[in-house]
Design a protein around this motif. Structure first.
Motif, PDB file in Angstrom:
ATOM      1  N   LEU A 207      -0.944  -8.943  -2.256  1.00 18.45           N
ATOM      2  CA  LEU A 207      -1.037  -7.603  -2.820  1.00 18.45           C
ATOM      3  C   LEU A 207      -1.358  -6.606  -1.715  1.00 18.45           C
ATOM      4  N   SER A 208      -0.623  -5.509  -1.680  1.00 19.31           N
ATOM      5  CA  SER A 208      -0.876  -4.469  -0.687  1.00 19.31           C
ATOM      6  C   SER A 208      -0.850  -3.106  -1.369  1.00 19.31           C
ATOM      7  N   ILE A 209      -1.634  -2.185  -0.837  1.00 22.89           N
ATOM      8  CA  ILE A 209      -1.748  -0.837  -1.403  1.00 22.89           C
ATOM      9  C   ILE A 209      -1.378   0.170  -0.331  1.00 22.89           C
ATOM     10  N   HIS A 210      -0.433   1.052  -0.671  1.00 26.28           N
ATOM     11  CA  HIS A 210       0.087   2.034   0.278  1.00 26.28           C
ATOM     12  C   HIS A 210      -0.136   3.432  -0.291  1.00 26.28           C
ATOM     13  N   LEU A 211      -0.547   4.343   0.582  1.00 25.08           N
ATOM     14  CA  LEU A 211      -0.916   5.690   0.145  1.00 25.08           C
ATOM     15  C   LEU A 211      -0.179   6.731   0.980  1.00 25.08           C
ATOM     16  N   TYR A 212       0.450   7.689   0.273  1.00 26.98           N
ATOM     17  CA  TYR A 212       1.123   8.808   0.936  1.00 26.98           C
ATOM     18  C   TYR A 212       0.308  10.075   0.728  1.00 26.98           C
ATOM     19  N   SER A 213       0.154  10.860   1.795  1.00 27.30           N
ATOM     20  CA  SER A 213      -0.560  12.136   1.728  1.00 27.30           C
ATOM     21  C   SER A 213       0.413  13.265   2.044  1.00 27.30           C
ATOM     22  N   SER A 214       0.471  14.272   1.177  1.00 25.65           N
ATOM     23  CA  SER A 214       1.346  15.414   1.439  1.00 25.65           C
ATOM     24  C   SER A 214       0.818  16.275   2.581  1.00 25.65           C
ATOM     25  N   GLU A 215      -0.469  16.126   2.917  1.00 25.64           N
ATOM     26  CA  GLU A 215      -1.038  16.899   4.021  1.00 25.64           C
ATOM     27  C   GLU A 215      -0.556  16.377   5.368  1.00 25.64           C
ATOM     28  N   THR A 216      -0.532  15.059   5.506  1.00 26.76           N
ATOM     29  CA  THR A 216      -0.067  14.461   6.761  1.00 26.76           C
ATOM     30  C   THR A 216       1.409  14.080   6.703  1.00 26.76           C
ATOM     31  N   MET A 217       1.950  14.021   5.486  1.00 25.53           N
ATOM     32  CA  MET A 217       3.347  13.641   5.249  1.00 25.53           C
ATOM     33  C   MET A 217       3.656  12.255   5.812  1.00 25.53           C
ATOM     34  N   THR A 218       2.678  11.348   5.681  1.00 22.83           N
ATOM     35  CA  THR A 218       2.847   9.986   6.190  1.00 22.83           C
ATOM     36  C   THR A 218       2.287   8.978   5.195  1.00 22.83           C
ATOM     37  N   TRP A 219       2.759   7.732   5.338  1.00 19.59           N
ATOM     38  CA  TRP A 219       2.250   6.610   4.559  1.00 19.59           C
ATOM     39  C   TRP A 219       1.220   5.836   5.387  1.00 19.59           C
ATOM     40  N   THR A 220       0.197   5.345   4.713  1.00 21.78           N
ATOM     41  CA  THR A 220      -0.761   4.430   5.335  1.00 21.78           C
ATOM     42  C   THR A 220      -0.950   3.230   4.427  1.00 21.78           C
TER      43      THR A 220
END
Length: 407
Positions: A207-220
């Protein structure tokens, strides 16, 4: 039933195009019958009063108001008005979009304030089996084939943005999509929970969790873990920067479902960290639907029979107390409504926002609403679509109609 109207009747540019000046009215002077005084009734009211009055209109009427005159157009297209209009909870309630075909994204959107259905086309989405998540006027779509097409859009204004693909993209068995808007920062985040079976081991799931931020415009990648006896699914929601998602037993637990809570502000990838925040469900459920209602986690679930937990006997609504581990039962659907669905599957569609919950059977276009404040159940106005063949499926999602939010 009032006939449905195509939403394309109210294009967003109605409130951004040029319109004529307000029409003037004539009045004869008592002193001189030949002298004519002209004035505009519109000019008698100050802008702030007109703005206040217009915020009580249904959202469809705002588009019409923008064509009345240049002054009204400037008012309804101003950022202040758009924010005040969306904040007016009296005139606005969350809508429900119902897919009517599995082959295309067309369908009908229901406005509970005026109890009217609009023929409605969604931007970006290609088929109705895409994953959908919504928050504060934005709706996120992700395809369920390659899972590399991810869009964020405002269904009302038709504005949209495609997000970059997840880095290191690879196949997965299950994905849970959720999104959250931070109105203060005018930003949003998108989370994807991916679950994949460990090769030749049915009980272990990566299981993996990925998060996108519109402020940085990147996935982590926030976290990776391996679950034993549990797998991820397709239900998740973000509330106050905490990600909640359902996990499903693969045979070693007495419970069919469980809930995991993960604080997105402080994540680590230590083995077994997810199960430390495991929260049992309130009872044996055939399915569960998670939603954020005024920053509270609400679950709508199918209640299983005692001797056959996989067979539905009713539907309940529960709220998680104060972000803890204790559930509070809010309501159970009365039998007359439960039976009103006809043949109700063990799984069903349900979503909500603000104080309103929508519940829909996959096998019928019937739509039921539940008001969390009034504790009242009510059928929606009948959707202007009928079932054409026995295996036809219906589903949908809830979203907030907003004009000021942009992806």
């Amino acid at each position: 039933m009032e006939a449905e109207t195509s939403w394309t009747t109210y294009p967003y540019n109605y409130i951004t195009t040029y319109v004529p000046e307000a029409e003037s009215y004539s009045e004869h002077s008592d002193d001189d019958e030949t002298k004519v005084q002209t004035f505009s009734i519109d000019s008698l009211l100050p802008n702030d009063l007109i703005e206040r009055i217009l915020t009580f209109l249904p959202i469809a009427s705002i588009f019409r108001a923008g064509t009345v005159c240049k002054r009204w157009n400037e008012i309804v297209s101003s950022q202040r008005f758009l924010c005040n209009f969306s904040n007016n909870s009296i005139s606005q309630k969350p809508w429900y979009f119902m897919f009517t075909s599995t082959n295309d994204p067309s369908g009908y959107a229901y406005d509970p304030v005026i109890r009217k259905w609009y023929s409605f086309d969604l931007p970006c989405i290609e088929t109705s089996n895409w994953s959908v998540a919504s928050s504060c006027g934005l709706v996120c779509f992700m395809d369920n084939d390659c899972r590399n097409k991810i869009f964020v859009s405002n269904p009302i204004t038709k504005q949209w943005r495609r997000l970059p693909e997840l880095p290191g993209h690879r196949s997965t068995d299950y994905t849970a999509l959720s999104t959250s808007v931070n109105r203060a920062k005018q930003s949003y985040s998108v989370s994807i929970v991916k679950s994949k079976q460990v090769p030749e081991d049915f009980f272990q799931w990566e299981l993996s969790i990925h998060l996108y931020s519109s402020e940085t415009m990147t996935w982590t990648t926030c976290l990776t873990d391996v679950l034993t006896g549990w797998r991820g699914g397709d239900e998740s929601v973000i509330i106050d920067n905490v990600l909640y998602f359902l996990i499903y037993s693969t045979g070693v637990s007495d419970h069919r479902h469980g809930l995991v809570a993960l604080n997105l502000s402080s994540t680590s990838s230590s083995n077994g960290i997810l199960m430390r925040s495991f929260i049992p469900m309130p009872c044996s459920l055939t399915c569960g639907r998670l939603m954020n209602l005024k920053e509270k986690l609400v679950v709508v679930g199918g209640i299983g029979k005692h001797d056959r937990p996989d067979i539905i006997k009713g539907i309940g609504v529960w709220c998680l107390k104060g972000g803890g581990r204790e559930w509070q039962e809010v309501a159970r659907m009365p039998q007359r409504y439960f039976q009103g669905f006809g043949e109700l599957d063990d799984v069903f569609a349900s979503s909500g926002s603000d104080d309103l919950v929508y519940i829909q059977s996959y096998g019928s276009p019937a739509l039921l609403t539940f008001d969390m404040n009034l504790k009242g159940w009510k059928w929606s106005q009948k959707c202007p679509v009928s079932k054409k063949f026995p295996l036809q499926l219906f589903t949908g999602f809830c979203f907030e109609p907003r004009l000021e939010i942009t992806p």
